[in-house]
Design a protein around this motif. Structure first.
Motif, PDB file in Angstrom:
ATOM      1  N   ASP A   1       0.832  -1.208   0.000  1.00 39.39           N
ATOM      2  CA  ASP A   1       0.000   0.000   0.000  1.00 39.39           C
ATOM      3  C   ASP A   1       0.866   1.256   0.000  1.00 39.39           C
ATOM      4  OD1 ASP A   1      -2.235  -1.566   0.014  1.00 39.39           O
ATOM      5  OD2 ASP A   1      -2.682  -1.300   2.156  1.00 39.39           O
ATOM      6  N   ALA A   2       1.943   1.240   0.791  1.00 41.34           N
ATOM      7  CA  ALA A   2       2.831   2.406   0.845  1.00 41.34           C
ATOM      8  C   ALA A   2       3.525   2.622  -0.495  1.00 41.34           C
ATOM      9  CB  ALA A   2       3.860   2.224   1.958  1.00 41.34           C
ATOM     10  N   LEU A   3       3.946   1.554  -1.144  1.00 40.75           N
ATOM     11  CA  LEU A   3       4.615   1.674  -2.438  1.00 40.75           C
ATOM     12  C   LEU A   3       3.645   2.169  -3.507  1.00 40.75           C
ATOM     13  CD1 LEU A   3       6.739  -1.612  -2.413  1.00 40.75           C
ATOM     14  CD2 LEU A   3       7.558   0.723  -2.019  1.00 40.75           C
ATOM     15  N   ALA A   4       2.423   1.627  -3.493  1.00 40.58           N
ATOM     16  CA  ALA A   4       1.422   2.055  -4.476  1.00 40.58           C
ATOM     17  C   ALA A   4       1.075   3.529  -4.288  1.00 40.58           C
ATOM     18  CB  ALA A   4       0.173   1.188  -4.348  1.00 40.58           C
ATOM     19  N   GLU A   5       0.983   3.966  -3.039  1.00 38.75           N
ATOM     20  CA  GLU A   5       0.666   5.358  -2.748  1.00 38.75           C
ATOM     21  C   GLU A   5       1.733   6.300  -3.300  1.00 38.75           C
ATOM     22  OE1 GLU A   5       0.157   8.208   1.210  1.00 38.75           O
ATOM     23  OE2 GLU A   5      -0.109   6.029   1.380  1.00 38.75           O
ATOM     24  N   ARG A   6       2.974   5.824  -3.344  1.00 37.07           N
ATOM     25  CA  ARG A   6       4.091   6.643  -3.830  1.00 37.07           C
ATOM     26  C   ARG A   6       4.403   6.420  -5.305  1.00 37.07           C
ATOM     27  NH1 ARG A   6       4.222   5.750   1.333  1.00 37.07           N
ATOM     28  NH2 ARG A   6       5.219   7.212   2.799  1.00 37.07           N
ATOM     29  N   GLY A   7       3.571   5.633  -5.984  1.00 35.70           N
ATOM     30  CA  GLY A   7       3.752   5.406  -7.412  1.00 35.70           C
ATOM     31  C   GLY A   7       4.908   4.492  -7.751  1.00 35.70           C
ATOM     32  N   LEU A   8       5.333   3.652  -6.792  1.00 39.15           N
ATOM     33  CA  LEU A   8       6.456   2.744  -7.022  1.00 39.15           C
ATOM     34  C   LEU A   8       5.998   1.329  -7.359  1.00 39.15           C
ATOM     35  CD1 LEU A   8       8.741   3.880  -4.054  1.00 39.15           C
ATOM     36  CD2 LEU A   8       8.819   4.650  -6.436  1.00 39.15           C
ATOM     37  N   ALA A   9       4.738   1.019  -7.092  1.00 38.43           N
ATOM     38  CA  ALA A   9       4.204  -0.317  -7.379  1.00 38.43           C
ATOM     39  C   ALA A   9       2.753  -0.185  -7.829  1.00 38.43           C
ATOM     40  CB  ALA A   9       4.298  -1.230  -6.164  1.00 38.43           C
ATOM     41  N   GLU A  10       2.347  -1.144  -8.634  1.00 40.40           N
ATOM     42  CA  GLU A  10       0.971  -1.228  -9.120  1.00 40.40           C
ATOM     43  C   GLU A  10       0.383  -2.544  -8.639  1.00 40.40           C
ATOM     44  OE1 GLU A  10      -0.299   0.006 -13.346  1.00 40.40           O
ATOM     45  OE2 GLU A  10      -0.094  -2.187 -13.430  1.00 40.40           O
ATOM     46  N   VAL A  11      -0.697  -2.471  -7.871  1.00 42.19           N
ATOM     47  CA  VAL A  11      -1.321  -3.664  -7.306  1.00 42.19           C
ATOM     48  C   VAL A  11      -2.640  -3.918  -8.013  1.00 42.19           C
ATOM     49  CG1 VAL A  11      -2.196  -4.755  -5.213  1.00 42.19           C
ATOM     50  CG2 VAL A  11      -0.238  -3.187  -5.075  1.00 42.19           C
ATOM     51  N   THR A  12      -2.768  -5.090  -8.644  1.00 41.96           N
ATOM     52  CA  THR A  12      -3.995  -5.493  -9.323  1.00 41.96           C
ATOM     53  C   THR A  12      -4.390  -6.874  -8.809  1.00 41.96           C
ATOM     54  OG1 THR A  12      -2.899  -6.644 -11.161  1.00 41.96           O
ATOM     55  CG2 THR A  12      -3.206  -4.245 -11.387  1.00 41.96           C
TER      56      THR A  12
ATOM     57  N   ILE B   1       1.442  -7.961  -8.639  1.00 43.54           N
ATOM     58  CA  ILE B   1       2.041  -6.752  -8.074  1.00 43.54           C
ATOM     59  C   ILE B   1       3.269  -6.449  -8.914  1.00 43.54           C
ATOM     60  CG2 ILE B   1       3.173  -5.729  -6.069  1.00 43.54           C
ATOM     61  CD1 ILE B   1       1.450  -7.612  -4.334  1.00 43.54           C
ATOM     62  N   LYS B   2       3.331  -5.251  -9.452  1.00 38.91           N
ATOM     63  CA  LYS B   2       4.387  -4.908 -10.403  1.00 38.91           C
ATOM     64  C   LYS B   2       5.083  -3.623  -9.965  1.00 38.91           C
ATOM     65  CE  LYS B   2       5.132  -4.088 -15.356  1.00 38.91           C
ATOM     66  NZ  LYS B   2       4.473  -4.020 -16.688  1.00 38.91           N
ATOM     67  N   LEU B   3       6.421  -3.620 -10.046  1.00 36.67           N
ATOM     68  CA  LEU B   3       7.178  -2.409  -9.779  1.00 36.67           C
ATOM     69  C   LEU B   3       7.071  -1.498 -10.991  1.00 36.67           C
ATOM     70  CD1 LEU B   3      10.403  -3.786  -8.049  1.00 36.67           C
ATOM     71  CD2 LEU B   3       8.230  -3.102  -7.026  1.00 36.67           C
ATOM     72  N   VAL B   4       6.741  -0.242 -10.759  1.00 36.01           N
ATOM     73  CA  VAL B   4       6.564   0.721 -11.844  1.00 36.01           C
ATOM     74  C   VAL B   4       7.298   2.014 -11.484  1.00 36.01           C
ATOM     75  CG1 VAL B   4       4.338  -0.238 -12.572  1.00 36.01           C
ATOM     76  CG2 VAL B   4       4.405   1.572 -10.831  1.00 36.01           C
ATOM     77  N   GLY B   5       7.398   2.913 -12.468  1.00 36.57           N
ATOM     78  CA  GLY B   5       8.050   4.193 -12.217  1.00 36.57           C
ATOM     79  C   GLY B   5       9.481   4.001 -11.743  1.00 36.57           C
ATOM     80  N   ASP B   6       9.792   4.595 -10.590  1.00 36.64           N
ATOM     81  CA  ASP B   6      11.123   4.453 -10.011  1.00 36.64           C
ATOM     82  C   ASP B   6      11.237   3.207  -9.131  1.00 36.64           C
ATOM     83  OD1 ASP B   6      11.931   6.835 -11.204  1.00 36.64           O
ATOM     84  OD2 ASP B   6      11.293   8.047  -9.479  1.00 36.64           O
ATOM     85  N   GLY B   7      10.197   2.386  -9.092  1.00 32.71           N
ATOM     86  CA  GLY B   7      10.206   1.204  -8.242  1.00 32.71           C
ATOM     87  C   GLY B   7      11.426   0.320  -8.409  1.00 32.71           C
TER      88      GLY B   7
END
Length: 293
Positions: A239-250, A254-260
């Protein structure tokens, strides 16, 4: 063997010489030519965050590799540890973390703009290599045997299978001292310094780390292998990573995105924090000391 991997670190000869390495651009070109003559795919490793390195110097190295027709490029951040020259004498010359993040973004955009796909946190591949093979690192089939044998001093071997009972997963670290490594090999002994038996939690974390290295975790496969949902198991982190745009949860993954991908080591540490704490407490209790902090 399906490829060779060259730890070039820097094409820029001046920057490379800061580490005491004596290779030249000519050596790298010659090795690539030999690999092609032998029909071997060749991966080149470069490091960013090097002492005195700038974004422009980094991009010049990547441009050189692209011009040479290198299809597989590993590009990762310098990790300084131990009593090395970089740690002792050049630490003040290292770029800041924010500068390294800028380098990561610039290199990622540069390579993707030139037709490379990011397939792991550190690896970029351009299609069309006539001798290329499938890239296995970071591609985990959860229920399969994932044995990995490390050859050479300081190498790590990993043996385990999710179908085995708990405690049947092990890792071994070879001697860090080259003299002791050679002595054991010459005398017919495994050159192992330490061995570690993993709990079921250790095994799950190891497999999760390998998948994150490959940028995503398939939730259904994880659930089938471990009878738990990876989203629920580490909900606070995701949840913390998704909130910061570092992960996408579907629902599927769960996928690392952006600067993840840049923060993969930090993400792995967050996921393992409860296990690290338990190990620290056990070690402290074993030494008869109280835990502080």
């Amino acid at each position: 063997m399906n490829r060779i991997s060259m730890g070039v670190q820097q094409i820029n000869e001046r920057l490379n010489s800061l580490s005491g390495r004596k290779q030249t651009t000519k050596h790298v070109v010659q090795t690539l030519e030999w690999a092609r003559e032998l029909g071997l795919a060749a991966n080149v490793d470069l490091i960013f965050g090097w002492p005195q390195q700038t974004v422009s110097a980094m991009l010049a190295d990547l441009e050189t590799l692209v011009s040479w027709g290198v299809h597989d490029i590993t590009h990762y951040e310098l990790n300084v540890a131990g009593p090395t020259d970089f740690a002792l004498n050049r630490f003040h010359e290292l770029p800041s973390t924010l500068s390294n993040l800028e380098m990561y973004r610039a290199s990622r955009d540069f390579l993707t703009d030139r037709g490379y796909e990011q397939i792991t946190a550190y690896n970029f591949r351009k299609a069309g290599d006539p001798v290329g093979r499938a890239y296995e690192e970071g591609v985990t089939r959860w229920c399969d045997n994932m044995d990995t044998v490390g050859l050479g001093y300081a190498a790590i071997s990993f043996f385990g299978d999710s179908l085995l009972p708990e405690g049947r997963s092990w890792s071994y670290v070879n001697h860090l001292d080259l003299r002791r490594y050679k002595q054991d090999v010459n005398e017919g002994r495994p050159p192992v310094a330490k061995g570690f038996r993993h709990t079921d939690q250790d095994w799950r974390l190891a497999m999760l780390f390998r998948n994150l290295f490959g940028l995503q975790v398939e939730r259904a496969a994880y659930r089938e292998a471990f009878d738990t949902d990876v989203r629920d198991e580490f909900a606070t982190v995701w949840d913390a990573l998704a909130e910061r745009g570092l992960a996408e949860v579907t629902p599927d993954r769960i996928k690392l995105v952006g600067d993840g991908p840049f923060y993969t080591p930090m993400i792995q540490a967050l996921l393992a924090e409860h296990r690290y704490r338990a190990l620290r407490e056990r070690e402290t209790a074993g030494n008869g000391k109280s835990l502080v902090g």
